[in-house]
Write a protein that holds these residues in place. Structure first.
Motif, PDB file in Angstrom:
ATOM      1  N   ALA A   1      33.433   2.277  66.126  1.00  0.00           N
ATOM      2  CA  ALA A   1      34.208   3.431  65.689  1.00  0.00           C
ATOM      3  C   ALA A   1      33.261   4.546  65.292  1.00  0.00           C
ATOM      4  CB  ALA A   1      35.092   3.062  64.496  1.00  0.00           C
ATOM      5  N   ASP A   2      33.671   5.783  65.556  1.00  0.00           N
ATOM      6  CA  ASP A   2      32.925   6.931  65.036  1.00  0.00           C
ATOM      7  C   ASP A   2      33.113   7.024  63.534  1.00  0.00           C
ATOM      8  OD1 ASP A   2      31.867   8.954  67.295  1.00  0.00           O
ATOM      9  OD2 ASP A   2      33.691   7.982  68.024  1.00  0.00           O
ATOM     10  N   SER A   3      32.062   7.461  62.861  1.00  0.00           N
ATOM     11  CA  SER A   3      32.179   7.734  61.419  1.00  0.00           C
ATOM     12  C   SER A   3      31.328   8.947  61.080  1.00  0.00           C
ATOM     13  CB  SER A   3      31.742   6.526  60.589  1.00  0.00           C
ATOM     14  OG  SER A   3      30.404   6.165  60.847  1.00  0.00           O
ATOM     15  N   HIS A   4      31.949   9.890  60.394  1.00  0.00           N
ATOM     16  CA  HIS A   4      31.249  11.095  59.950  1.00  0.00           C
ATOM     17  C   HIS A   4      30.529  10.746  58.659  1.00  0.00           C
ATOM     18  CE1 HIS A   4      30.221  15.206  59.569  1.00  0.00           C
ATOM     19  NE2 HIS A   4      31.217  15.600  58.802  1.00  0.00           N
ATOM     20  N   ALA A   5      29.207  10.664  58.723  1.00  0.00           N
ATOM     21  CA  ALA A   5      28.420  10.234  57.568  1.00  0.00           C
ATOM     22  C   ALA A   5      28.769  11.060  56.332  1.00  0.00           C
ATOM     23  CB  ALA A   5      26.933  10.344  57.871  1.00  0.00           C
ATOM     24  N   ARG A   6      28.920  10.379  55.203  1.00  0.00           N
ATOM     25  CA  ARG A   6      29.234  10.959  53.898  1.00  0.00           C
ATOM     26  C   ARG A   6      30.723  11.224  53.709  1.00  0.00           C
ATOM     27  NH1 ARG A   6      24.452  13.553  51.405  1.00  0.00           N
ATOM     28  NH2 ARG A   6      22.657  12.965  52.644  1.00  0.00           N
ATOM     29  N   ARG A   7      31.546  10.916  54.717  1.00  0.00           N
ATOM     30  CA  ARG A   7      32.991  11.038  54.549  1.00  0.00           C
ATOM     31  C   ARG A   7      33.571   9.668  54.212  1.00  0.00           C
ATOM     32  NH1 ARG A   7      36.324  13.663  59.297  1.00  0.00           N
ATOM     33  NH2 ARG A   7      35.538  15.595  58.318  1.00  0.00           N
ATOM     34  N   HIS A   8      34.357   9.609  53.130  1.00  0.00           N
ATOM     35  CA  HIS A   8      34.925   8.354  52.658  1.00  0.00           C
ATOM     36  C   HIS A   8      36.413   8.529  52.384  1.00  0.00           C
ATOM     37  CE1 HIS A   8      30.787   6.869  52.218  1.00  0.00           C
ATOM     38  NE2 HIS A   8      30.517   8.081  51.747  1.00  0.00           N
ATOM     39  N   SER A   9      37.114   7.409  52.268  1.00  0.00           N
ATOM     40  CA  SER A   9      38.566   7.459  52.140  1.00  0.00           C
ATOM     41  C   SER A   9      39.057   6.416  51.148  1.00  0.00           C
ATOM     42  CB  SER A   9      39.218   7.214  53.501  1.00  0.00           C
ATOM     43  OG  SER A   9      40.613   7.156  53.387  1.00  0.00           O
ATOM     44  N   GLU A  10      40.054   6.805  50.355  1.00  0.00           N
ATOM     45  CA  GLU A  10      40.724   5.856  49.459  1.00  0.00           C
ATOM     46  C   GLU A  10      41.800   5.058  50.204  1.00  0.00           C
ATOM     47  OE1 GLU A  10      39.789   5.160  46.516  1.00  0.00           O
ATOM     48  OE2 GLU A  10      38.731   6.892  45.683  1.00  0.00           O
ATOM     49  N   ASP A  11      42.201   5.521  51.392  1.00  0.00           N
ATOM     50  CA  ASP A  11      43.238   4.829  52.172  1.00  0.00           C
ATOM     51  C   ASP A  11      42.887   4.921  53.654  1.00  0.00           C
ATOM     52  OD1 ASP A  11      45.497   3.507  52.945  1.00  0.00           O
ATOM     53  OD2 ASP A  11      46.879   5.155  52.538  1.00  0.00           O
ATOM     54  N   PRO A  12      41.815   4.246  54.077  1.00  0.00           N
ATOM     55  CA  PRO A  12      41.300   4.446  55.441  1.00  0.00           C
ATOM     56  C   PRO A  12      42.211   3.910  56.546  1.00  0.00           C
ATOM     57  CG  PRO A  12      40.169   2.633  54.378  1.00  0.00           C
ATOM     58  CD  PRO A  12      41.003   3.280  53.324  1.00  0.00           C
TER      59      PRO A  12
END
Length: 832
Positions: free
Chosen positions: A517-528
């Motif tokens: 999966a792609d992930s934008h570094a430094r982006r996080h989620s409480e409900d991914p």
């Protein structure tokens, strides 16, 4: 001795495409560039790193290269050099594809009276024309294999020769890989250039063949040599062969006088009664030293090799040396921030060590022959390899196209034959893709695959062949990998096991290459995983058509998800726990270890970057690196999720999940100094293998600490973050502030951070605004790095975005985003 016909079948002397008038050696020239340099009786080599100049663009011809003071300004450079090092991920325009000229003067001092003077190119993209003065001495097509130009006759006329090389990565339908490939086709002399001296007669290629009938049996070793004898000397040669083990202990020695030979000759064969076998846990390497001495001097070849036994069980696992080995893999492109394909040696070594530390025992080299240093690292570290001919998304072109595809398979096998790490020869990738040609001609594609498969087995009967994602050709190669992207391009990640079991039955030997999966570094989620409510299941998990685009088609996580590190970690976690439970699985290779450039993905959060890496393009680790490490590595480790998540959010008193990735037996979590309990690791307890806690945070600063134990070893990790309970509205205003400053070489390196707030001044923690950084004054932005903190155009991560600049005076930096007022910041106004 091999016949001329058999020799040509091996391809070790196959001429380069469009070869001009001098012969280009096309074989495994490792010893030419790395032989003895301490005495005159060995190969002499000099790396041509300094004294080069570069010019981007066309010239009137080679005469103009040396008479262009009035018409061109040349740039001083060092080698290796890629002329797309800066522009490959420029957010505003496509990367340069065209001519790039290189020139230098080379001092010639051949120590052999009748010796040969050679130029050895370890890789040049994508075509290269080599000139001595104004004379064209060789042309090579192909960006990834090695080639050698013999310049003896021209070098004899002067001790200082003008050398020029024209590299060209322009679009070309008859060259592989296709320009529709999902990676940049870099240009330049992006691997080492070497000046090499050899005697009048030397060895062009050495292949050390090892045959192990079964684990525990003696190993049969044969040494084949291809002579380089351009003057057809008939003087007798003395050939000495010595084989030593990793400790330097001699295992075999022979010496004989023989006449020069043509084609391939078996120089010796012998048996190792109790061989030490090569494996990821014990990568034992032998060395074969071959000295060829004649009247013109002596040449010493040094080749390492390994002994191992491999087996793919039908519909079952992979076995190495008689024992099941789950292949735990990743992928690699030759690409790095600030260098593109021209990675320095120390960075290559660092990258390969990071893979090993993550627990990798397998790598697919995408999608082309890679640097000899990469393969040597794999040999040394114990990483099995799938190396691939660059037939990528090309369909089938004309006869020139087909000849190049055959040629690159020949040279790849010839040049990398001795590496014990190589397990699979890849024949192509995604060649069912809609291409530049009018149709996907399945019959022609199958025919070329069948030809390549037969050729690979003729050249190297000891290894397996493979392809990825060409379903109508899945029966041709020894091993096949279908397209499975459960939870990204199609379906949910919980469908992964069912897809594996279905695909397993369709081929004899199954492997799963490319997932993630792609992930934008430094982006996080409480409900991914919220996006999964939109996803249709039961209709397949493969990538189809233009699924990589951000528009069109059915709902898919790749288009509708948040691209957070949090979601990627969950997906990886699920795949890895599933793979552990399948005793028949050969293994898999996650796509990809490091983010890389691609011209096809301009809309990504970092434009023109494929962000599926577990590390960024500058080797900054993402959180997902530690998910893999928790499943694959042996050394005790523990990692609290969220090292790059400075602000979490939720309601006051709300229970929030804390995840710990560790390979330890148990872990204890402390929240703000108080223990919230001990958890025991269970790989099937998703997520985080049971090492997760639900706990409230306090408003403002919070501290998390974990202590984990594995046997008698204790490891720790700790993070701090703010917890925001204020709710926010739509993004309304930007702010820009300095968060770091230091002086390097007389320049100030300043890091700034942009944030977006709502109308009430509350930080918008789910904001994904696309922001543009700009600069005016005495300084430069550090951009076009292809990283989350090194692009002047970037999507925000949780309402933030960072960039750095070099300042030499008065400078102003701005940040803008559509619909929000632009703001500026002058570091000089706040300088202390």
């Amino acid at each position: 001795m091999y016949s001329r016909r058999q020799f040509l079948k091996t391809g070790t002397t196959a001429a380069a495409i469009s070869i001009l008038p001098c012969n280009l050696l096309h074989a495994s020239i490792a010893t030419l560039a790395s032989g003895s340099t301490g005495s005159l009786d060995g190969a002499q080599s000099q790396r041509l790193s300094n004294g080069w100049e570069y010019l981007e663009g066309t010239m009137g011809g080679p005469w103009e290269v040396w008479h262009s003071k009035e018409t061109a300004v040349w740039q001083s450079i060092t080698m290796p050099h890629c002329f797309n090092a800066y522009d490959a991920c420029d957010p505003d325009r496509p990367y340069y594809q065209g001519n790039g000229w290189y020139r230098t003067h080379v001092s010639i001092a051949n120590p052999y009276k009748t010796g040969r003077t050679l130029l050895h190119f370890e890789g040049a993209g994508q075509t290269a024309a080599v000139y001595i003065g104004e004379k064209l001495v060789g042309k090579h097509v192909g960006g990834y294999d090695e080639f050698v130009v013999d310049i003896t006759d021209l070098a004899a006329t002067s001790s200082d020769i003008p050398l020029a090389v024209l590299c060209d990565n322009s679009r070309d339908l008859n060259r592989i890989p296709s320009d529709l490939s999902d990676f940049s086709l870099y240009g330049g002399l992006y691997r080492h250039v070497n000046l090499v001296y050899v005697p009048a007669v030397s060895l062009e290629t050495v292949h050390v063949r090892s045959e192990l009938a079964a684990p525990g049996s003696p190993a049969k070793i044969s040494v084949l040599g291809w002579l380089y004898n351009p003057t057809d000397s008939n003087d007798p040669l003395e050939v000495t062969i010595e084989v030593v083990d990793a400790k330097g202990t001699s295992l075999y020695h022979s010496q004989e006088k023989i006449a020069p030979w043509k084609d391939a000759k078996e120089l010796t064969n012998f048996t190792v009664k109790t061989p030490e076998l090569w494996s990821p846990s014990s990568p034992h390497l032998y060395q074969c030293n071959i000295t060829v001495g004649g009247q013109g001097g002596s040449y010493v070849a040094k080749e390492t090799f390994g002994i191992r036994h491999t087996e793919f069980v039908e519909h079952g696992p992979f076995k190495l040396n008689g024992e099941r080995l789950l292949l735990r893999g990743t992928h690699r492109h030759e690409d790095h921030a600030g260098y593109a394909a021209a990675m320095p040696d120390d960075l290559i070594d660092q990258e390969m060590q990071l893979m090993k530390d993550m627990g990798v025992n397998f790598i697919r080299l995408a999608h082309y022959q890679q640097s000899r240093r990469v393969l040597s690292n794999c040999d040394r570290l114990g990483i099995l390899v799938w190396e691939e001919v660059p037939w990528c998304r090309g369909g089938v072109g004309n006869d020139v196209f087909k000849d190049m595809t055959r040629d690159k398979l020949r040279t790849m096998i010839a040049q990398h034959y001795n590496h014990p790490s190589i397990l699979l020869w890849g024949l192509g990738n995604e060649d069912d893709w809609p291409t530049e040609y009018p149709e996907v001609n399945q019959q022609e594609i199958r025919a070329l695959f069948q030809e390549l498969n037969s050729l690979a087995h003729e050249l190297d009967p000891s290894r397996f062949t493979t392809i990825r994602r060409c379903d109508f050709a899945r029966d041709i190669t020894d091993v096949y990998s279908p397209s499975i992207w459960a939870g990204w391009y199609r379906g949910e990640y919980t469908e992964y096991q069912k897809t594996l079991e279905t695909e397993r039955e369709r081929v004899n030997h199954f492997f799963h290459a490319e997932w993630g999966a792609d992930s934008h570094a430094r982006r996080h989620s409480e409900d991914p995983d919220k996006v999964l409510a939109k996803i249709t299941t039961g209709t397949g998990t493969d990538e189809r058509g233009m699924d990589y685009l951000m528009t069109g088609g059915q709902s898919r996580v790749s288009k509708d998800g948040d691209w957070s590190e949090t979601y990627a970690c969950n997906l990886f976690d699920w795949y890895l726990k599933t793979q552990e439970t399948l005793p028949w699985l050969t293994g898999s290779a996650q796509w990809i270890f490091k983010d890389f450039t691609t011209p096809l993905r301009i809309e990504n959060p970092v434009p023109r970057i494929n962000q599926k890496g577990v590390i960024e393009r500058d080797m900054t680790k993402k959180e997902s690196y530690f998910v893999f490490q928790s499943y694959w590595s042996d050394a005790p480790m523990v990692h609290l999720y969220g090292h790059s998540w400075p602000i979490r959010w939720g309601d006051e008193g709300e229970l929030k999940m804390v995840k710990v990735y560790s390979n330890c037996d148990s872990a204890e979590l402390f929240v703000n100094g108080k223990s919230v309990g001990v958890k025991h690791r269970n790989s099937q307890d998703f997520p985080a293998a049971g090492l997760r806690w639900m706990t409230p945070f306090v408003h403002g600063k919070n501290n998390l600490k974990v202590i984990a134990t594995k046997g008698k070893v204790t490891v720790k990790d700790e993070i701090e973050f703010d917890y925001q309970t204020e709710k926010w509205g739509p993004p309304a205003k930007l702010a820009l502030s300095e968060i770091g400053r230091k002086t390097i070489d007389g320049k100030e390196l300043i890091t700034v951070e942009g944030r977006v707030y709502d109308a009430n001044g509350v930080l918008c923690l789910n904001a994904r605004n696309l922001v543009h950084f700009s600069l005016a004054g005495d300084g430069t932005l550090i951009d076009n790095c292809g990283t989350s903190t090194g692009s002047r155009v970037v999507q925000m991560y949780n309402g933030r975005a960072q960039i750095s600049l070099n300042s030499t005076g008065n400078v102003t930096i701005g940040i803008s985003s559509q619909g929000v007022e632009t703001v500026f910041y002058n570091p000089n106004m706040t300088k202390k």
